[in-house]
Design a protein around this motif. Structure first.
Motif, PDB file in Angstrom:
ATOM      1  N   THR A 171       0.856  -1.184   0.000  1.00 35.21           N
ATOM      2  CA  THR A 171       0.000   0.000   0.000  1.00 35.21           C
ATOM      3  C   THR A 171       0.894   1.237   0.000  1.00 35.21           C
ATOM      4  O   THR A 171       1.587   1.512   0.976  1.00 35.21           O
ATOM      5  N   GLU A 172       0.922   1.940  -1.123  1.00 31.32           N
ATOM      6  CA  GLU A 172       1.774   3.116  -1.226  1.00 31.32           C
ATOM      7  C   GLU A 172       1.162   4.294  -0.477  1.00 31.32           C
ATOM      8  O   GLU A 172      -0.032   4.559  -0.588  1.00 31.32           O
ATOM      9  N   HIS A 173       2.010   4.964   0.261  1.00 27.97           N
ATOM     10  CA  HIS A 173       1.577   6.144   0.985  1.00 27.97           C
ATOM     11  C   HIS A 173       1.614   7.341   0.044  1.00 27.97           C
ATOM     12  O   HIS A 173       2.670   7.724  -0.464  1.00 27.97           O
ATOM     13  N   GLU A 174       0.468   7.910  -0.217  1.00 27.77           N
ATOM     14  CA  GLU A 174       0.416   9.078  -1.102  1.00 27.77           C
ATOM     15  C   GLU A 174       0.950  10.304  -0.374  1.00 27.77           C
ATOM     16  O   GLU A 174       0.592  10.569   0.772  1.00 27.77           O
ATOM     17  N   LEU A 175       1.815  11.047  -1.055  1.00 28.79           N
ATOM     18  CA  LEU A 175       2.409  12.237  -0.466  1.00 28.79           C
ATOM     19  C   LEU A 175       1.454  13.420  -0.578  1.00 28.79           C
ATOM     20  O   LEU A 175       0.629  13.491  -1.494  1.00 28.79           O
ATOM     21  N   ASP A 176       1.575  14.343   0.362  1.00 32.59           N
ATOM     22  CA  ASP A 176       0.743  15.543   0.384  1.00 32.59           C
ATOM     23  C   ASP A 176       1.663  16.740   0.191  1.00 32.59           C
ATOM     24  O   ASP A 176       2.512  17.041   1.029  1.00 32.59           O
ATOM     25  N   THR A 179       2.556  19.377   2.789  1.00 32.27           N
ATOM     26  CA  THR A 179       3.443  19.080   3.923  1.00 32.27           C
ATOM     27  C   THR A 179       4.897  19.376   3.601  1.00 32.27           C
ATOM     28  O   THR A 179       5.792  19.031   4.389  1.00 32.27           O
ATOM     29  N   PRO A 377       4.719   8.531  -5.301  1.00 28.42           N
ATOM     30  CA  PRO A 377       4.070   7.277  -4.890  1.00 28.42           C
ATOM     31  C   PRO A 377       2.566   7.304  -5.164  1.00 28.42           C
ATOM     32  O   PRO A 377       1.948   8.368  -5.220  1.00 28.42           O
ATOM     33  N   GLY A 378       1.978   6.113  -5.321  1.00 30.73           N
ATOM     34  CA  GLY A 378       0.547   6.027  -5.582  1.00 30.73           C
ATOM     35  C   GLY A 378       0.173   6.404  -6.993  1.00 30.73           C
ATOM     36  O   GLY A 378      -0.974   6.814  -7.258  1.00 30.73           O
ATOM     37  N   THR A 418      12.238   8.117   0.036  1.00 30.31           N
ATOM     38  CA  THR A 418      10.777   8.046   0.123  1.00 30.31           C
ATOM     39  C   THR A 418      10.122   9.369   0.475  1.00 30.31           C
ATOM     40  O   THR A 418       8.963   9.585   0.158  1.00 30.31           O
ATOM     41  N   ASN A 419      10.864  10.271   1.139  1.00 29.71           N
ATOM     42  CA  ASN A 419      10.219  11.507   1.581  1.00 29.71           C
ATOM     43  C   ASN A 419      11.131  12.724   1.457  1.00 29.71           C
ATOM     44  O   ASN A 419      10.986  13.687   2.193  1.00 29.71           O
ATOM     45  N   HIS A 435       5.663  14.569   3.343  1.00 28.85           N
ATOM     46  CA  HIS A 435       4.986  13.413   3.938  1.00 28.85           C
ATOM     47  C   HIS A 435       3.616  13.220   3.307  1.00 28.85           C
ATOM     48  O   HIS A 435       3.086  14.082   2.648  1.00 28.85           O
TER      49      HIS A 435
END
Length: 435
Positions: A171-176, A179, A377-378, A418-419, A435
């Protein structure tokens, strides 16, 4: 003492305390309340039926098409590596045969020439004949030894197990984009440095006039080398080759992350490059100019042209592609129309170039620079709008998810780790957390 009905303007005596709403209800309002609750079940039934119909028509094949394609690409890659090893060993065998047989073939030719000379001269001696016979007998013994010894091929079974391929639910964490942190690290670039940069899991590759520099996660230079090959149009990383791909105006270069060696592996004539990206198996390189073509190359065992995707499949004759980014079986193309100065992002299937979706930006192309984007991601995308000084986050279905202003004017962006978001401006590269 009896309790009155809780419904306004009702003077009847209550017959029941409703557990769900904690009201005292008379018999009439109790029945009405029950009917009201029962009626709310019908829409839920409709929703369940709709979900059931959707489940029946859901195409599992479409949902896992990209995963199956990755397995197919892996199989083809393994076959290519086996074929390459087979050809290599066949060449070694042929070379070994020539090394052994070649001298004897040469000796046979010399003996034959000597006999021919004696026959042509019509003159020889018993000593000459005995020497020839002795030489022939020795050559015969040598050939017997070769036939008896022959060659030995030692092979080992190709060992395969389940660890070669792992299938996991991710499950890919979608970035915002909202942030995005303030700048926590800045890499300054001297005048004359080319703006393209790229990264792999460990390093960031940047041009700092006059060198190509490799930075680690702490932004320390770990390797650098002189770059003598002219303008850099774009860069990308190939996990298959474990090398960086650097696009010049007419050439494709490979840069080794360990030695920083630079190899020119392909040259295009009459046209120029503008952008590049790669999957696990192929390199996509886009030409500069109207009616842009995208050239597709194999990565292994050598950089070789497979096909050329041309307009109108890539874009129209009055458009050109300024950025190409591969992710998860798709190509994101930033396309500029030179007539109306418009810009759009179009997502295409990398295998067929069929359009998945497109998004038309409300941006005028004035400064004549290349708009760039990167993957998030996502299956989301980040577009760098240098005209308005913005970063635009595009969702997986081709809609604007978030927009923020950025200063100084952004030129390119790349997700490092990743971030960590690296953003290139005119004179520097800024690092942010996201994030």
């Amino acid at each position: 003492m009896s309790q009155s009905c809780s419904i306004e303007k009702c003077s009847r005596t209550s017959r029941w305390l409703c557990d769900c709403c904690e009201q005292y209800l008379c018999l009439q309002h109790l029945n009405e309340h029950n009917v009201s609750l029962i009626s709310q079940l019908n829409p839920l039934t409709d929703e369940i039926n709709a979900l059931g119909d959707r489940l029946e028509t859901l195409s599992i094949h479409d949902a896992i098409a990209n995963c199956r394609q990755k397995l197919e690409d892996w199989r083809e890659d393994c076959h290519q590596k086996i074929d390459c090893l087979f050809e290599q060993k066949c060449q070694e065998l042929d070379q070994l045969v020539n090394e052994i047989v070649g001298p004897h073939r040469e000796e046979l030719n010399q003996i034959n020439l000597k006999i021919t000379e004696f026959i042509d001269a019509q003159e020889t001696t018993r000593q000459d004949i005995e020497l020839l016979r002795s030489t022939i007998r020795q050559l015969e013994r040598n050939m017997n030894n070769i036939e008896e010894a022959c060659f030995t091929i030692n092979t080992r079974p190709l060992v395969t197990d389940d660890t070669l391929i792992s299938i996991e639910k991710v499950t890919e964490h979608e970035l915002d984009l909202s942030t995005l942190s303030p700048v926590y690290k800045t890499i300054h670039r001297p005048q004359g440095s080319f703006r393209p940069f790229t990264c792999n899991d460990e390093y960031l590759l940047i041009h700092q006039e006059p060198n190509l520099c490799l930075y680690d996660r702490k932004m320390n230079i770990v390797e650098q080398t002189l770059w003598p090959c002219g303008a850099i149009q774009d860069m990308c990383w190939s996990s298959t080759l474990e090398k960086f791909i650097v696009l010049g105006k007419n050439n494709i270069f490979l840069v080794d992350e360990h030695t920083m060696s630079i190899d020119n592996v392909y040259t295009i004539k009459e046209r120029q490059w503008l952008s590049c990206t790669c999957s696990d198996t192929v390199l996509f390189a886009c030409t500069n100019g109207r009616a842009s073509s995208i050239m597709e190359f194999t990565l292994f065992p050598a950089i070789e042209l497979i096909r050329e995707w041309k307009h109108p499949l890539t874009c129209s004759k009055d458009e050109f592609i300024v950025s190409t980014v591969y992710n998860n079986g798709n190509l994101a193309l930033m396309i500029v129309n030179v007539l109306n100065k418009s810009l759009r992002l179009e997502l295409k299937y990398a295998k067929t170039f069929d359009s998945v979706w497109l998004f038309q930006f409300n941006i005028n192309w004035v400064q004549k620079l290349a708009f760039r984007c990167c993957s998030l991601p996502g299956n989301e995308w980040l577009v760098v709008d240098y005209e308005s000084g913005r970063l635009i986050q595009i969702s997986r279905d081709g809609k604007v998810k978030k927009t923020i202003q950025y200063h100084p004017t952004p030129c390119r962006a790349m997700l490092f780790d990743t971030n960590i978001l690296a953003i290139s401006t005119t004179d520097e590269i800024n690092l942010h957390t996201i994030h």
